[in-house]
Structures are given as structure tokens and as C-alpha cells.
Write an enzyme that holds these catalytic residues in place. Structure first.
Site, PDB file in Angstrom:
ATOM      1  N   LYS A 183      34.012  31.283   1.766  1.00  0.00           N
ATOM      2  CA  LYS A 183      33.771  29.998   2.442  1.00  0.00           C
ATOM      3  C   LYS A 183      32.991  30.215   3.734  1.00  0.00           C
ATOM      4  O   LYS A 183      33.462  30.895   4.644  1.00  0.00           O
ATOM      5  CB  LYS A 183      35.076  29.283   2.789  1.00  0.00           C
ATOM      6  CG  LYS A 183      34.796  27.868   3.302  1.00  0.00           C
ATOM      7  CD  LYS A 183      35.938  27.261   4.084  1.00  0.00           C
ATOM      8  CE  LYS A 183      35.888  27.545   5.558  1.00  0.00           C
ATOM      9  NZ  LYS A 183      34.849  26.823   6.320  1.00  0.00           N
ATOM     10  N   GLY A 193      36.349  35.470  12.397  1.00  0.00           N
ATOM     11  CA  GLY A 193      36.431  34.223  13.151  1.00  0.00           C
ATOM     12  C   GLY A 193      37.231  34.445  14.420  1.00  0.00           C
ATOM     13  O   GLY A 193      37.313  35.567  14.928  1.00  0.00           O
ATOM     14  N   THR A 224      40.378  34.755  17.077  1.00  0.00           N
ATOM     15  CA  THR A 224      41.684  35.409  17.059  1.00  0.00           C
ATOM     16  C   THR A 224      42.776  34.379  16.760  1.00  0.00           C
ATOM     17  O   THR A 224      43.723  34.653  16.013  1.00  0.00           O
ATOM     18  CB  THR A 224      41.926  36.110  18.414  1.00  0.00           C
ATOM     19  OG1 THR A 224      40.943  37.146  18.534  1.00  0.00           O
ATOM     20  CG2 THR A 224      43.306  36.714  18.514  1.00  0.00           C
ATOM     21  N   GLU A 225      42.597  33.174  17.295  1.00  0.00           N
ATOM     22  CA  GLU A 225      43.583  32.104  17.090  1.00  0.00           C
ATOM     23  C   GLU A 225      43.773  31.810  15.589  1.00  0.00           C
ATOM     24  O   GLU A 225      44.905  31.809  15.084  1.00  0.00           O
ATOM     25  CB  GLU A 225      43.031  30.874  17.816  1.00  0.00           C
ATOM     26  CG  GLU A 225      43.930  29.706  17.913  1.00  0.00           C
ATOM     27  CD  GLU A 225      43.134  28.489  18.424  1.00  0.00           C
ATOM     28  OE1 GLU A 225      41.992  28.645  18.905  1.00  0.00           O
ATOM     29  OE2 GLU A 225      43.675  27.381  18.297  1.00  0.00           O
ATOM     30  N   GLU A 274      38.267  40.364  11.411  1.00  0.00           N
ATOM     31  CA  GLU A 274      37.242  40.632  12.436  1.00  0.00           C
ATOM     32  C   GLU A 274      37.289  39.453  13.390  1.00  0.00           C
ATOM     33  O   GLU A 274      36.822  38.368  13.058  1.00  0.00           O
ATOM     34  CB  GLU A 274      35.847  40.725  11.779  1.00  0.00           C
ATOM     35  CG  GLU A 274      35.713  41.799  10.723  1.00  0.00           C
ATOM     36  CD  GLU A 274      35.576  43.191  11.297  1.00  0.00           C
ATOM     37  OE1 GLU A 274      35.497  43.328  12.533  1.00  0.00           O
ATOM     38  OE2 GLU A 274      35.558  44.142  10.510  1.00  0.00           O
ATOM     39  N   CYS A 304      30.377  37.869  18.696  1.00  0.00           N
ATOM     40  CA  CYS A 304      31.729  38.361  18.947  1.00  0.00           C
ATOM     41  C   CYS A 304      31.715  39.572  19.876  1.00  0.00           C
ATOM     42  O   CYS A 304      32.612  39.762  20.678  1.00  0.00           O
ATOM     43  CB  CYS A 304      32.386  38.722  17.631  1.00  0.00           C
ATOM     44  SG  CYS A 304      31.322  39.767  16.619  1.00  0.00           S
ATOM     45  N   GLU A 355      37.355  34.382  25.811  1.00  0.00           N
ATOM     46  CA  GLU A 355      36.071  34.462  25.130  1.00  0.00           C
ATOM     47  C   GLU A 355      35.346  33.131  25.309  1.00  0.00           C
ATOM     48  O   GLU A 355      35.877  32.086  24.931  1.00  0.00           O
ATOM     49  CB  GLU A 355      36.308  34.741  23.635  1.00  0.00           C
ATOM     50  CG  GLU A 355      35.037  35.050  22.898  1.00  0.00           C
ATOM     51  CD  GLU A 355      35.261  35.287  21.407  1.00  0.00           C
ATOM     52  OE1 GLU A 355      36.142  34.646  20.814  1.00  0.00           O
ATOM     53  OE2 GLU A 355      34.522  36.113  20.845  1.00  0.00           O
TER      54      GLU A 355
HETATM   55  P1  NAP Z   1      37.022  29.963  13.729  1.00  0.00           P
HETATM   56  O1  NAP Z   1      37.202  28.629  14.292  1.00  0.00           O
HETATM   57  O2  NAP Z   1      38.161  30.891  13.704  1.00  0.00           O
HETATM   58  O3  NAP Z   1      36.425  29.759  12.282  1.00  0.00           O
HETATM   59  C1  NAP Z   1      36.085  30.813  11.440  1.00  0.00           C
HETATM   60  C2  NAP Z   1      36.162  30.338  10.019  1.00  0.00           C
HETATM   61  O4  NAP Z   1      37.523  30.029   9.681  1.00  0.00           O
HETATM   62  C3  NAP Z   1      35.379  29.080   9.733  1.00  0.00           C
HETATM   63  O5  NAP Z   1      34.836  29.153   8.446  1.00  0.00           O
HETATM   64  C4  NAP Z   1      36.458  28.025   9.833  1.00  0.00           C
HETATM   65  O6  NAP Z   1      36.138  26.834   9.165  1.00  0.00           O
HETATM   66  C5  NAP Z   1      37.610  28.717   9.184  1.00  0.00           C
HETATM   67  N1  NAP Z   1      38.934  28.188   9.505  1.00  0.00           N
HETATM   68  C6  NAP Z   1      39.314  27.327  10.485  1.00  0.00           C
HETATM   69  N2  NAP Z   1      40.647  27.116  10.439  1.00  0.00           N
HETATM   70  C7  NAP Z   1      41.120  27.855   9.399  1.00  0.00           C
HETATM   71  C8  NAP Z   1      42.422  28.074   8.855  1.00  0.00           C
HETATM   72  N3  NAP Z   1      43.508  27.502   9.365  1.00  0.00           N
HETATM   73  N4  NAP Z   1      42.554  28.907   7.793  1.00  0.00           N
HETATM   74  C9  NAP Z   1      41.467  29.533   7.274  1.00  0.00           C
HETATM   75  N5  NAP Z   1      40.216  29.361   7.752  1.00  0.00           N
HETATM   76  C10 NAP Z   1      40.038  28.539   8.807  1.00  0.00           C
HETATM   77  O7  NAP Z   1      35.879  30.746  14.490  1.00  0.00           O
HETATM   78  P2  NAP Z   1      34.450  30.209  14.833  1.00  0.00           P
HETATM   79  O8  NAP Z   1      34.579  29.337  16.019  1.00  0.00           O
HETATM   80  O9  NAP Z   1      33.784  29.688  13.624  1.00  0.00           O
HETATM   81  O10 NAP Z   1      33.703  31.556  15.182  1.00  0.00           O
HETATM   82  C11 NAP Z   1      33.743  32.134  16.415  1.00  0.00           C
HETATM   83  C12 NAP Z   1      34.745  33.270  16.463  1.00  0.00           C
HETATM   84  O11 NAP Z   1      34.443  34.261  15.493  1.00  0.00           O
HETATM   85  C13 NAP Z   1      34.721  33.973  17.773  1.00  0.00           C
HETATM   86  O12 NAP Z   1      36.023  34.176  18.238  1.00  0.00           O
HETATM   87  C14 NAP Z   1      34.060  35.311  17.453  1.00  0.00           C
HETATM   88  O13 NAP Z   1      34.392  36.333  18.328  1.00  0.00           O
HETATM   89  C15 NAP Z   1      34.515  35.548  16.071  1.00  0.00           C
HETATM   90  N6  NAP Z   1      33.634  36.481  15.374  1.00  0.00           N
HETATM   91  C16 NAP Z   1      34.087  37.761  15.171  1.00  0.00           C
HETATM   92  C17 NAP Z   1      33.285  38.691  14.534  1.00  0.00           C
HETATM   93  C18 NAP Z   1      33.763  40.092  14.322  1.00  0.00           C
HETATM   94  O14 NAP Z   1      33.144  40.803  13.544  1.00  0.00           O
HETATM   95  N7  NAP Z   1      34.822  40.515  14.950  1.00  0.00           N
HETATM   96  C19 NAP Z   1      32.028  38.319  14.081  1.00  0.00           C
HETATM   97  C20 NAP Z   1      31.596  37.015  14.302  1.00  0.00           C
HETATM   98  C21 NAP Z   1      32.421  36.106  14.942  1.00  0.00           C
HETATM   99  P3  NAP Z   1      35.240  25.722   9.889  1.00  0.00           P
HETATM  100  O15 NAP Z   1      34.514  26.323  11.019  1.00  0.00           O
HETATM  101  O16 NAP Z   1      34.356  25.319   8.804  1.00  0.00           O
HETATM  102  O17 NAP Z   1      36.153  24.658  10.320  1.00  0.00           O
END
Ligand code: NAP
Ligand code: MG
Length: 502
Positions: A207, A259, A261-262, A281, A315, A412
Site C-alpha cells: 500500500k 513511516g 514511529t507513531e 523503518e 527520514c 521530527e
Molecule cells: P505515516 O503517517 O506513519 O504513514 C506511513 C504509511 O502508513 C502511509 O501509507 C499511511 O497511510 C499508513 N498508515 C497510517 N496509519 C496506519 C495504520 N494505523 N496502520 C497501517 N498503516 C497506516 O508516515 P508518513 O507521514 O507518511 O511518512 C513520514 C514518516 O516516515 C516520517 O516519520 C519518516 O521519518 C518516516 N520514514 C522513514 C523511513 C526509513 O527508512 N526509516 C523512510 C521514509 C520515511 P496514509 O498516509 O495513506 O494515510
């Protein structure tokens, strides 16, 4: 190179020496240079299940918006539990009947084909990525798309050599895996997730993020063209609820999440007690550490690249600068000078350095954290720049006089915002750098090789860059310590996370 902060027209000084602040440029505007390749967008994108594009069972769709101008780009299918279930059944069938039994050398051919088809359509993909996500075209063109192809090539090379992934042991694929990815590197994250899983013989349900689904679905077109057996890759689109359905389904033997940490913690809690494998990650709050013996101009470029690359939607962004006290004033002065010639604006323009913020919600989050920085007493600097009237933008921002207790030093921000702290000794630098809940990456800038080695062993970060920043390669494992997650992506270590030892 003569440059000018976006949108500000000035007349070159004709007599005498230029004022010091103009030496860097501030002289001419550039004519607009938009990339014009056709991104070949469809009006509507369906779900990709069992090798076909199918309408969602609910009949519901949502819009994907171009953050640069707030215009709707396409309608995207909203997958619910029933669609996710259909995707997993297709993946299971593909694993049991074709992909799981196929020799690695055969699987490699499909991966090579995907990589080559992606190269053939590179410009189209770069434009689509920039329009959907807001990142500057020079990044999607020179980094995201080539790096995504590189991941498929690299893992294609592994597919017939898997006996060397765990020398002395026999390995087997896990079966079906579920994957959820974020919006900051939409296509590249697809490649990071799909390539190792497929090379190892697993089938996938993936997804993408709600705001950036388009290139994942374009990749599905390539997967179809490459003739991958139906069901090996399934792509379901939607928001958090769809993500939860992908992570919580009983079929996958492993889930991989990138995504925040939360959300990572929510998923881990929901899967506690199951025997599913997991890789996470998650977020980061990296320190870029500049010693007084570092090549300062080079370091300033590294700082700029570390935090303003992709609007800080990274990230591993170098979002904290730790600078050695003797050179702090010089580094900050150079940094401000360099920031004045960053071009903020239309992501499709080939000269743009800082593009659009991915969503209205993300812009609100960045704005709130920046306000907290001002309120808590840090000193803010933003170069003069005119932001486009429509779309979501945030100017490059630095804060000096930051202390470890400030929110901007701990949380962050995921935007083009840098918090600057100083240090006196290497020990203090290590202590401050490690004083965070995260541990994804760090940067060290110094002339001394011995100091690089010492720092890189003491920094609790998955990646430590030395005299450079934000460099990636498919051969190099990437992943976090502490709340930045666990598991690795890339290299031999990344493959180990997609197999079981038998
Ligand atoms: P996010 O809000 O955690 O979302 C990540 C993904 O999870 C999205 O596809 C999101 O869907 C989905 N999601 C949301 N709630 C969910 C749930 N309860 N269960 C399963 N999936 C769920 O993060 P983001 O704001 O998109 O991305 C930014 C974060 O990603 C930052 O914290 C960044 O540091 C981290 N990141 C980490 C890495 C790494 O390699 N460590 C790489 C890139 C990014 P929707 O967005 O479609 O609602
Ligand atoms: Mg979008």
C-alpha cells in the site's frame, strides 16, 4: 553561478566591487525552465490485484492533488478490507502455484525486465513523481527514478545467487508479505520494498501513501508489461485504514512498514503475540556534526543537501546541525549566504532546489513546530524568497541558539527546518547526537580519518556518512537504532529480512 532568491529581480551593480552579500549571486533571475515530458496520467487509477486493474468493491475513490498548485491530478481507488483480502488471496495463490516454485534465475529475468522498463519510461515517471509529491524534478529525475531502477537491477543480480545470502545455511522465502510505505520517496520506497521480496521468492501486497499513489500504480503498469505472473505483486490504495488492513491480515508471514514511529508502534502493538516477522523503518532526527578541521565550504553544501533536499521530507535528514564552537559563527554565516541563493518554487522547474510541501497537513505540522521554536526562544533565519501564491510551500529555515530541551531539537519536523547546536569536545558531540529517541543516520565532517572511525563507532545511528551526506546505494544496508526501527533494507542484510533459514 549567478543566482537569485526566487522571484526577486535585481539590477546588477555596474560599478565598483559587489557588496559582500552579493558575491554569491543575487544578481539575475533565471527564466522558467519547466520540464515538459508527458507524465501520461490516467484520470482514474484502479486497484492492481491478481495482475489486473480492478475497481474497488465499495466503488469509492479519492483525489490525488498536486501540492505545487493544489490541482487534482487523478482519482485513486479506495481499497477496503474486502479488496485487501482479495489481494492477499491472489498473492497466496501466486506464491503456491508459480513464484514460490520458480528458480531464482527465472525470477531474475522478470526483475531485470522491470528495471529496464522503468529506465525506458524514466522521464515520464520523474514528472509524475514530481507532480504528485512536490519534489523538485531534478531530484525525481536524477535520484528517485534511477535509484529505483538500480534497486531492481541489484536484486535481480541476487536472485540466482541466494545461496550466498546466508553462507553455510539453506534459506527459503517467507511466502506472502504485506508492505506499507510513506509519501516522501513514493516510487523509490516501492523499489526498496518490492525488489528484495521478489528476488527472494515472496509475493507481495503493497500500500502506497494516500497522497502519493500514482507512481506505484504506474509501476503496476510496468509489472503487467513485464509479464510477472498474476498475483505476485498486488497494489492496494487508500489511507490509514487500508494500511491497517494490510498490516493486520492473517495471510502475510511478514509485514514491512516504513513511516512514522507513531504508526509503527500502533502496528507493533496490534501484531504483538502473532508469529509474523516485522521490519520497521521509522522516523529520525539526525545530527550532522561539523568539526573545526572540516572543509567548511564542502560541509555547508552537505548541510544544505542534508536538510533542504526533498524539502526535508527525508527520514534521515540532517535536521540537527552540531557545530564545533570555534567555527560556529563562520559556518552559520556561510550557511545563511548559501540559503539566500536556494530557489524555492515550482517543482517542475529544472532550476528549483526546494519544491512543494507534500500536503496541507504536513505544512501545518511544520508551521506549528517552527512557531514552537520561536516561542521557546531560538533565533530563526529565513532567506527572502517569494513563495508561489497557490500550493503548499515553506521557506528554508534555520534556528540558532537551540538547546536540547527545545521541541525543534527533539521532534521530527519532516520539513526544510534545521536546528543548530554547538559543542566543544568530540565527547560532547557524541553525547548530544545520541541524546534522541531516534537513531537512523548521522554525518561527520572532519579532516581526520581516525576521528571519523571513532565517531562512527560511538554514534548510535544506522548510517554514518563521513564528509558527505544523503548518499545511497542498493548494496548498502539502511535502517535504524532505537525508535528509528529495526531490520535493514538494501545489501545482503536486506535480503536476510525476507527469508527464513531452514
Ligand atoms: P505515516 O503517517 O506513519 O504513514 C506511513 C504509511 O502508513 C502511509 O501509507 C499511511 O497511510 C499508513 N498508515 C497510517 N496509519 C496506519 C495504520 N494505523 N496502520 C497501517 N498503516 C497506516 O508516515 P508518513 O507521514 O507518511 O511518512 C513520514 C514518516 O516516515 C516520517 O516519520 C519518516 O521519518 C518516516 N520514514 C522513514 C523511513 C526509513 O527508512 N526509516 C523512510 C521514509 C520515511 P496514509 O498516509 O495513506 O494515510
Ligand atoms: Mg499528491
Amino acid at each position: 553561478m549567478p543566482t537569485l532568491a526566487a522571484g526577486k529581480k535585481q539590477t546588477p551593480r555596474r560599478q565598483g566591487r559587489p557588496a559582500p552579500e552579493l558575491i554569491f549571486g543575487d544578481l539575475w533571475t533565471y527564466d522558467p525552465a519547466p520540464e515538459t515530458a508527458d507524465p501520461k496520467l490516467k484520470k482514474r487509477y484502479e486497484l492492481f490485484i491478481n495482475g489486473r486493474f480492478v475497481a474497488p468493491k465499495s466503488g469509492k475513490y479519492f483525489s490525488s492533488i498536486n501540492p505545487a498548485n493544489e490541482q487534482k491530478l487523478a482519482e485513486i481507488a479506495l481499497a477496503d478490507r474486502a479488496d485487501v483480502d482479495a489481494a492477499y488471496r491472489a498473492a497466496k495463490k501466486a506464491y503456491d502455484t508459480t513464484w514460490g516454485k520458480m528458480p531464482g534465475a527465472e525470477r531474475a529475468k522478470y526483475l531485470f525486465r522491470i528495471a529496464r522498463l522503468l529506465q525506458d519510461r524514466a522521464r515520464e515517471f520523474a514528472v509524475a513523481e514530481t507532480m504528485d509529491g512536490g519534489k523538485p524534478i531534478k531530484e525525481s529525475r536524477d535520484f528517485d527514478v534511477p535509484m529505483a531502477a538500480a534497486h531492481f537491477f541489484y536484486h535481480a543480480g541476487w536472485a540466482d545467487k541466494l545461496d550466498y545470502v546466508a553462507p553455510g545455511r539453506r534459506i527459503a522465502p517467507l511466502g506472502v508479505v504485506g508492505q506499507v510505505i510513506p509519501w516522501n520517496f513514493p516510487l523509490l520506497m516501492c523499489a526498496w520494498k518490492l525488489a528484495p521480496a521478489l528476488a527472494m521468492g515472496n509475493c507481495v501486497v503493497l500500500k502506497p501513501a494516500e497522497t502519493t499513489s500514482i507512481t506505484a500504480l504506474k509501476l503496476a503498469e510496468i509489472i503487467q508489461d513485464a509479464g510477472l505472473p498474476p498475483g505476485v505483486v498486488n497494489i492496494v490504495t487508500g489511507a490509514g485504514e487500508t494500511g491497517a488492513a494490510v498490516m493486520g491480515h492473517p495471510i502475510p508471514a511478514k509485514v514491512a512498514f516504513t513511516g512514522s514511529t507513531e504508526v509503527g508502534k500502533i502496528i507493533m502493538r496490534s501484531l504483538a503475540g502473532t508469529d509474523k516477522k516485522m521490519t520497521m523503518e521509522l522516523g529520525g532526527k539526525a545530527a550532522n556534526i561539523i568539526f573545526d578541521d572540516a572543509p567548511l565550504d564542502q560541509a555547508v553544501e552537505g548541510i544544505i543537501n542534508g536538510i533542504f533536499f526533498n524539502q526535508g521530507h527525508v527520514c534521515c535528514a540532517g535536521s540537527r546541525l552540531l557545530v564545533h564552537e570555534p567555527v560556529a559563527d563562520r559556518v552559520i554565516a556561510k550557511l545563511k549566504q548559501r540559503m539566500k541563493v536556494l530557489r524555492v518554487g515550482d517543482p517542475l522547474d529544472k532550476n528549483t532546489d526546494v519544491g512543494a510541501i507534500n500536503s496541507k497537513e504536513q505544512l501545518a505540522r511544520i508551521t506549528a513546530l517552527v512557531k514552537s521554536g520561536v516561542k521557546e526562544g531560538a533565533e530563526m533565519f529565513q532567506p527572502a524568497c517569494t513563495l508561489p501564491a497557490k500550493g503548499w510551500y515553506f521557506p528554508p529555515t534555520i534556528f540558532s541558539g537551540v538547546s536540547m530541551s527545545h521541541r525543534i531539537a527533539r521532534e521530527e519536523i519532516f520539513g526544510p527546518v534545521l536546528s543548530i547546536l554547538t559543542f566543544r569536545t568530540p565527547e560532547e558531540a557524541v553525547e548530544k547526537a545520541n541524546n534522541t529517541a531516534y537513531g537512523l543516520s548521522a554525518g561527520v565532517w572532519t579532516d581526520k580519518g581516525s576521528r571519523i572511525l571513532k565517531m562512527s563507532t560511538e554514534l548510535k545511528a544506522g548510517v554514518v556518512w563521513a564528509n558527505t551526506y544523503n548518499k545511497f546505494d542498493p548494496t548498502s544496508p539502511f535502517g535504524g537504532y532505537k525508535e528509528s526501527g529495526f531490520g535493514r533494507e538494501g545489501g545482503r542484510q536486506g535480503l536476510l529480512d525476507y527469508c527464513r533459514l531452514v
